[in-house]
Design an enzyme around this catalytic site. Structure first.
Site, short mmCIF file in Angstrom:
data_model
loop_
_atom_site.label_atom_id
_atom_site.label_comp_id
_atom_site.label_asym_id
_atom_site.label_seq_id
_atom_site.Cartn_x
_atom_site.Cartn_y
_atom_site.Cartn_z
CB SER A 151 4.89 6.10 -0.28
OG SER A 151 3.87 6.29 0.66
N1 SAH Z 1 2.83 10.61 1.77
C1 SAH Z 1 3.82 10.15 2.69
C2 SAH Z 1 3.52 8.74 3.14
C3 SAH Z 1 3.84 8.55 4.56
S1 SAH Z 1 3.24 7.06 5.28
C4 SAH Z 1 5.21 10.27 2.11
O1 SAH Z 1 5.34 10.43 0.90
O2 SAH Z 1 6.18 10.26 2.85
C5 SAH Z 1 1.62 7.51 5.79
C6 SAH Z 1 1.50 8.66 6.76
O3 SAH Z 1 0.13 8.74 7.17
C7 SAH Z 1 2.32 8.55 8.03
O4 SAH Z 1 3.17 9.65 8.16
C8 SAH Z 1 1.27 8.50 9.15
O5 SAH Z 1 1.68 9.15 10.33
C9 SAH Z 1 0.10 9.23 8.49
N2 SAH Z 1 -1.20 8.93 9.08
C10 SAH Z 1 -1.62 7.76 9.61
N3 SAH Z 1 -2.88 7.88 10.06
C11 SAH Z 1 -3.27 9.15 9.81
C12 SAH Z 1 -4.47 9.87 10.05
N4 SAH Z 1 -5.54 9.33 10.67
N5 SAH Z 1 -4.52 11.18 9.66
C13 SAH Z 1 -3.46 11.76 9.04
N6 SAH Z 1 -2.30 11.11 8.80
C14 SAH Z 1 -2.19 9.82 9.17
#
Ligand code: SAH
Length: 225
Positions: A72
């Site tokens: 993010s």
């Molecule tokens: N907090 C992370 C943001 C990553 S983007 C950071 O700081 O890097 C959002 C993430 O949510 C992705 O890695 C994606 O794979 C995950 N995601 C999407 N759907 C999901 C679900 N149903 N359960 C858990 N994780 C999920």
């Protein structure tokens, strides 16, 4: 942070870039000093995984981290963390571990962090990285829609992917008096940052905090890497 591995270098240049990033976030309206301090401490470049992007790790932008996902944008991490209104030792459930960067921010703020990731490759990398930093967070490979009943209730829940709706399991696993921060909206579009304050067993006070763009919260029909 103590970093012992050669590929985990955090040098003066990185630290300087981080200072500038913190100033940028301040200019953009982030006023929570705890959040700014922690962002100033955590080497974000080491969470960007793909070395090609290390140069850009301190721009206020999201970046690809593999498996079709992104780390993010720092502003978004700061904004969501601020909205959580964290107190030390609170139990926080994060949905979407991704790179582990937001997880690290929460852990450094003093929270007891539980985090769920849907993509196994990302889950494994994040676990490895958080261990190297000696940051304690319990990471799970699984489906965020289900939350983590065994460790509920949580003081705070933070969703870091765009949710089409607020999952019932997450509402149920939030403590009364607790808060959930969740971007809600259609895929490929814009999500509205929702804050849900749980005031009774089935009673929530909901406020909206502007538009954001997240990668979608995946369900069982989506491709898993
Ligand atoms: N907090 C992370 C943001 C990553 S983007 C950071 O700081 O890097 C959002 C993430 O949510 C992705 O890695 C994606 O794979 C995950 N995601 C999407 N759907 C999901 C679900 N149903 N359960 C858990 N994780 C999920």
């Amino acid at each position: 942070m103590d970093i012992f591995e050669p590929d985990m270098e955090d040098n003066f240049r990185h630290q300087g870039m981080r200072k500038l990033l913190v100033e940028e976030l301040r200019r953009k309206g982030i006023a929570n000093e705890d959040v700014l301090r922690v962002i100033g401490e955590i080497p974000r470049h080491l969470f960007c995984f793909d070395t090609v992007f290390v140069e850009f790790a301190y721009d206020d932008k999201a970046f690809p981290i593999g498996a079709g996902q992104t780390i993010s944008q720092p502003y978004t991490v700061a904004f969501q963390t601020d909205l959580l209104n964290l107190k030390k030792r609170e139990k926080v459930l994060e949905i979407g571990t991704g790179s582990g960067y937001q997880t690290a921010v929460l852990a450094k703020m003093g929270a007891k962090v539980f985090s769920i990731e849907r993509q196994r490759t990302l889950h494994e990398k994040a676990v490895d990285l958080l261990q190297k930093f000696n940051l304690k967070a319990r990471c799970f490979y699984g489906d965020g829609y289900a939350g983590r009943e065994a460790f509920a209730p949580f003081d705070k829940i933070l969703v870091t992917c765009g949710a089409p709706f607020v999952p019932d399991a997450l509402k149920a696993q939030l403590k009364i008096g607790g808060r959930m921060v969740v971007p809600v909206g259609e895929f490929n579009g814009v999500q509205i940052m929702n804050v849900l304050d749980k005031v009774g067993e089935n009673d929530f006070e909901i406020t909206e905090h502007g538009n954001f763009q997240f990668v979608p919260m995946l369900d069982k029909t989506d491709t898993i890497h």
